[in-house]
Write a protein that holds these residues in place. Sequence first.
Motif, PDB file in Angstrom:
ATOM      1  N   MET A 137       0.826  -1.194   0.000  1.00  0.00           N
ATOM      2  CA  MET A 137       0.000   0.000   0.000  1.00  0.00           C
ATOM      3  C   MET A 137       0.869   1.255   0.000  1.00  0.00           C
ATOM      4  SD  MET A 137      -3.067   1.097  -0.213  1.00  0.00           S
ATOM      5  CE  MET A 137      -4.057  -0.372   0.143  1.00  0.00           C
ATOM      6  N   ASN A 138       2.094   1.121   0.514  1.00  0.00           N
ATOM      7  CA  ASN A 138       3.012   2.263   0.494  1.00  0.00           C
ATOM      8  C   ASN A 138       3.323   2.713  -0.929  1.00  0.00           C
ATOM      9  OD1 ASN A 138       3.417   2.696   3.283  1.00  0.00           O
ATOM     10  ND2 ASN A 138       4.892   1.021   3.394  1.00  0.00           N
ATOM     11  N   LEU A 139       3.481   1.747  -1.835  1.00  0.00           N
ATOM     12  CA  LEU A 139       3.771   2.114  -3.224  1.00  0.00           C
ATOM     13  C   LEU A 139       2.547   2.722  -3.891  1.00  0.00           C
ATOM     14  CD1 LEU A 139       5.844   2.207  -5.463  1.00  0.00           C
ATOM     15  CD2 LEU A 139       5.152  -0.096  -6.150  1.00  0.00           C
ATOM     16  N   GLN A 140       1.370   2.218  -3.560  1.00  0.00           N
ATOM     17  CA  GLN A 140       0.145   2.798  -4.109  1.00  0.00           C
ATOM     18  C   GLN A 140      -0.004   4.249  -3.664  1.00  0.00           C
ATOM     19  OE1 GLN A 140      -3.312   0.017  -3.748  1.00  0.00           O
ATOM     20  NE2 GLN A 140      -1.794  -1.516  -3.123  1.00  0.00           N
ATOM     21  N   LYS A 141       0.295   4.503  -2.390  1.00  0.00           N
ATOM     22  CA  LYS A 141       0.243   5.875  -1.888  1.00  0.00           C
ATOM     23  C   LYS A 141       1.325   6.733  -2.528  1.00  0.00           C
ATOM     24  CE  LYS A 141      -1.772   5.126   2.699  1.00  0.00           C
ATOM     25  NZ  LYS A 141      -1.583   5.346   4.159  1.00  0.00           N
ATOM     26  N   ALA A 142       2.494   6.143  -2.737  1.00  0.00           N
ATOM     27  CA  ALA A 142       3.625   6.902  -3.276  1.00  0.00           C
ATOM     28  C   ALA A 142       3.356   7.411  -4.687  1.00  0.00           C
ATOM     29  CB  ALA A 142       4.888   6.043  -3.255  1.00  0.00           C
ATOM     30  N   VAL A 143       2.764   6.565  -5.548  1.00  0.00           N
ATOM     31  CA  VAL A 143       2.515   7.017  -6.920  1.00  0.00           C
ATOM     32  C   VAL A 143       1.367   8.024  -6.966  1.00  0.00           C
ATOM     33  CG1 VAL A 143       3.491   4.962  -8.014  1.00  0.00           C
ATOM     34  CG2 VAL A 143       1.054   5.002  -7.447  1.00  0.00           C
ATOM     35  N   ILE A 144       0.410   7.896  -6.047  1.00  0.00           N
ATOM     36  CA  ILE A 144      -0.642   8.912  -5.963  1.00  0.00           C
ATOM     37  C   ILE A 144      -0.033  10.233  -5.515  1.00  0.00           C
ATOM     38  CG2 ILE A 144      -2.685   9.641  -4.657  1.00  0.00           C
ATOM     39  CD1 ILE A 144      -3.629   6.740  -4.703  1.00  0.00           C
ATOM     40  N   ALA A 145       0.854  10.169  -4.524  1.00  0.00           N
ATOM     41  CA  ALA A 145       1.490  11.377  -4.004  1.00  0.00           C
ATOM     42  C   ALA A 145       2.370  12.059  -5.041  1.00  0.00           C
ATOM     43  CB  ALA A 145       2.322  11.032  -2.767  1.00  0.00           C
ATOM     44  N   SER A 146       3.042  11.273  -5.874  1.00  0.00           N
ATOM     45  CA  SER A 146       4.001  11.850  -6.818  1.00  0.00           C
ATOM     46  C   SER A 146       3.415  12.123  -8.201  1.00  0.00           C
ATOM     47  CB  SER A 146       5.200  10.913  -6.977  1.00  0.00           C
ATOM     48  OG  SER A 146       4.809   9.679  -7.566  1.00  0.00           O
ATOM     49  N   GLU A 147       2.452  11.293  -8.629  1.00  0.00           N
ATOM     50  CA  GLU A 147       1.981  11.367 -10.007  1.00  0.00           C
ATOM     51  C   GLU A 147       0.584  11.941 -10.177  1.00  0.00           C
ATOM     52  OE1 GLU A 147       3.952  10.164 -12.876  1.00  0.00           O
ATOM     53  OE2 GLU A 147       5.345  10.570 -11.239  1.00  0.00           O
ATOM     54  N   ASP A 148      -0.304  11.728  -9.185  1.00  0.00           N
ATOM     55  CA  ASP A 148      -1.708  12.064  -9.420  1.00  0.00           C
ATOM     56  C   ASP A 148      -2.462  12.150  -8.098  1.00  0.00           C
ATOM     57  OD1 ASP A 148      -4.271  12.353 -10.369  1.00  0.00           O
ATOM     58  OD2 ASP A 148      -4.347  10.447 -11.442  1.00  0.00           O
ATOM     59  N   GLY A 149      -2.366  13.299  -7.449  1.00  0.00           N
ATOM     60  CA  GLY A 149      -2.961  13.472  -6.136  1.00  0.00           C
ATOM     61  C   GLY A 149      -4.465  13.347  -6.087  1.00  0.00           C
ATOM     62  N   THR A 150      -5.133  13.524  -7.214  1.00  0.00           N
ATOM     63  CA  THR A 150      -6.601  13.437  -7.243  1.00  0.00           C
ATOM     64  C   THR A 150      -7.091  12.151  -7.913  1.00  0.00           C
ATOM     65  OG1 THR A 150      -6.726  14.675  -9.336  1.00  0.00           O
ATOM     66  CG2 THR A 150      -6.807  15.966  -7.293  1.00  0.00           C
ATOM     67  N   PHE A 151      -6.221  11.148  -7.980  1.00  0.00           N
ATOM     68  CA  PHE A 151      -6.553   9.906  -8.691  1.00  0.00           C
ATOM     69  C   PHE A 151      -7.888   9.305  -8.270  1.00  0.00           C
ATOM     70  CE2 PHE A 151      -6.211   5.171  -8.696  1.00  0.00           C
ATOM     71  CZ  PHE A 151      -6.348   4.988 -10.057  1.00  0.00           C
ATOM     72  N   LEU A 152      -8.144   9.269  -6.975  1.00  0.00           N
ATOM     73  CA  LEU A 152      -9.359   8.625  -6.477  1.00  0.00           C
ATOM     74  C   LEU A 152     -10.605   9.483  -6.662  1.00  0.00           C
ATOM     75  CD1 LEU A 152      -7.917   7.117  -3.179  1.00  0.00           C
ATOM     76  CD2 LEU A 152      -8.447   5.885  -5.297  1.00  0.00           C
ATOM     77  N   LYS A 197     -11.072   2.190 -10.661  1.00  0.00           N
ATOM     78  CA  LYS A 197      -9.826   2.717 -10.107  1.00  0.00           C
ATOM     79  C   LYS A 197      -8.861   1.623  -9.643  1.00  0.00           C
ATOM     80  CE  LYS A 197     -10.728   7.147 -10.448  1.00  0.00           C
ATOM     81  NZ  LYS A 197      -9.950   8.031 -11.335  1.00  0.00           N
ATOM     82  N   GLU A 198      -9.371   0.605  -8.971  1.00  0.00           N
ATOM     83  CA  GLU A 198      -8.472  -0.413  -8.426  1.00  0.00           C
ATOM     84  C   GLU A 198      -7.755  -1.172  -9.532  1.00  0.00           C
ATOM     85  OE1 GLU A 198      -8.441  -3.612  -4.783  1.00  0.00           O
ATOM     86  OE2 GLU A 198     -10.282  -3.435  -5.967  1.00  0.00           O
ATOM     87  N   ARG A 199      -8.487  -1.518 -10.600  1.00  0.00           N
ATOM     88  CA  ARG A 199      -7.865  -2.233 -11.714  1.00  0.00           C
ATOM     89  C   ARG A 199      -6.884  -1.318 -12.446  1.00  0.00           C
ATOM     90  NH1 ARG A 199      -5.945  -7.009 -13.432  1.00  0.00           N
ATOM     91  NH2 ARG A 199      -6.044  -7.223 -15.693  1.00  0.00           N
ATOM     92  N   ILE A 200      -7.222  -0.055 -12.606  1.00  0.00           N
ATOM     93  CA  ILE A 200      -6.303   0.880 -13.242  1.00  0.00           C
ATOM     94  C   ILE A 200      -4.995   0.946 -12.464  1.00  0.00           C
ATOM     95  CG2 ILE A 200      -5.878   3.325 -13.768  1.00  0.00           C
ATOM     96  CD1 ILE A 200      -8.874   3.557 -14.445  1.00  0.00           C
ATOM     97  N   GLU A 218      -9.158   3.879  -0.299  1.00  0.00           N
ATOM     98  CA  GLU A 218     -10.357   3.056  -0.465  1.00  0.00           C
ATOM     99  C   GLU A 218     -10.845   3.208  -1.908  1.00  0.00           C
ATOM    100  OE1 GLU A 218     -13.199   4.213   2.453  1.00  0.00           O
ATOM    101  OE2 GLU A 218     -12.108   3.308   4.128  1.00  0.00           O
ATOM    102  N   TYR A 219     -10.705   2.141  -2.681  1.00  0.00           N
ATOM    103  CA  TYR A 219     -11.101   2.187  -4.083  1.00  0.00           C
ATOM    104  C   TYR A 219     -12.613   2.053  -4.219  1.00  0.00           C
ATOM    105  CZ  TYR A 219      -6.148   1.500  -5.078  1.00  0.00           C
ATOM    106  OH  TYR A 219      -4.785   1.635  -5.139  1.00  0.00           O
ATOM    107  N   PRO A 220     -13.221   2.858  -5.072  1.00  0.00           N
ATOM    108  CA  PRO A 220     -14.674   2.741  -5.304  1.00  0.00           C
ATOM    109  C   PRO A 220     -15.019   1.381  -5.855  1.00  0.00           C
ATOM    110  CG  PRO A 220     -13.795   4.769  -6.257  1.00  0.00           C
ATOM    111  CD  PRO A 220     -12.610   3.940  -5.875  1.00  0.00           C
ATOM    112  N   LYS A 221     -16.090   0.802  -5.405  1.00  0.00           N
ATOM    113  CA  LYS A 221     -16.522  -0.522  -5.875  1.00  0.00           C
ATOM    114  C   LYS A 221     -17.462  -0.397  -7.081  1.00  0.00           C
ATOM    115  CE  LYS A 221     -14.240  -2.688  -2.736  1.00  0.00           C
ATOM    116  NZ  LYS A 221     -13.058  -3.473  -3.104  1.00  0.00           N
TER     117      LYS A 221
END
Length: 227
Positions: free
Chosen positions: A65-80, A144-147, A224-227
């Motif tokens: 989950m750290n890597l998932q947070k890291a790419v959101i933090a660095s690449e796309d803060g509004t991904f979710l 989102k989760e699959r992406i 938390e990824y949308p279902k």
Amino acid sequence: MSKLIRFLFKILLWFIGLSLFFVVFFKFVPVPFTPLMVIRAIENKTAGKEVFFSHDWEPIENISMNLQKAVIASEDGTFLKHNGFDFVAMQKAYKSNERGRRIKGGSTISQQTAKNVFLWQGRSYLRKGLEAYFTLLIEIIWGKERIMEVYLNSIEMGNGVYGAQAATEHWYRKDASSLTLIQAAGIAAILPNPRKYSATSSSTYINRRKAKIVRVMRQVGKIEYPK
């Protein structure tokens, strides 16, 4: 002229049908390789270099989950929150490029995933248009989760290194599920140019990026990824 129109219309229908087929197909099946992987292999072969290729698919449950947070933090803060496009970031990138600063793309993780899996590299209007088309499709069909899963398994994370598992083994000699906060930030920090930068024994520039990413990661909170 009527024959040409009919011919072009058939091509359009075939393109839509095939694109929908592959988007649905890759919703359930791991992506074995991407156009960029093929291009890099050809580049190395023609340059007389060793064709090194490391790519191991892992389900998102096995990626820290750290890597998932890291790419959101660095690449796309509004991904979710966004639906594939961050128009505020795109506007900022446009203004930055207009002033002659270092070129920024403003692409979301969804856009990067669409480009990596289905398209080629480049800045043509045709590719950007197709990127928008595939971005909409994967947002609707994948979610989102699959992406995120496809993104973390497909992007270039080193020279000949693709995906989280291969990158974690390459940089840290461990499994993708056990990445620490700092290690995840190290991988995310090199994504602008993973063949130039190093996640370990990093330059001052990358170390500054790591520190910034870690600060932002602590603000991301629970994913938390949308279902």
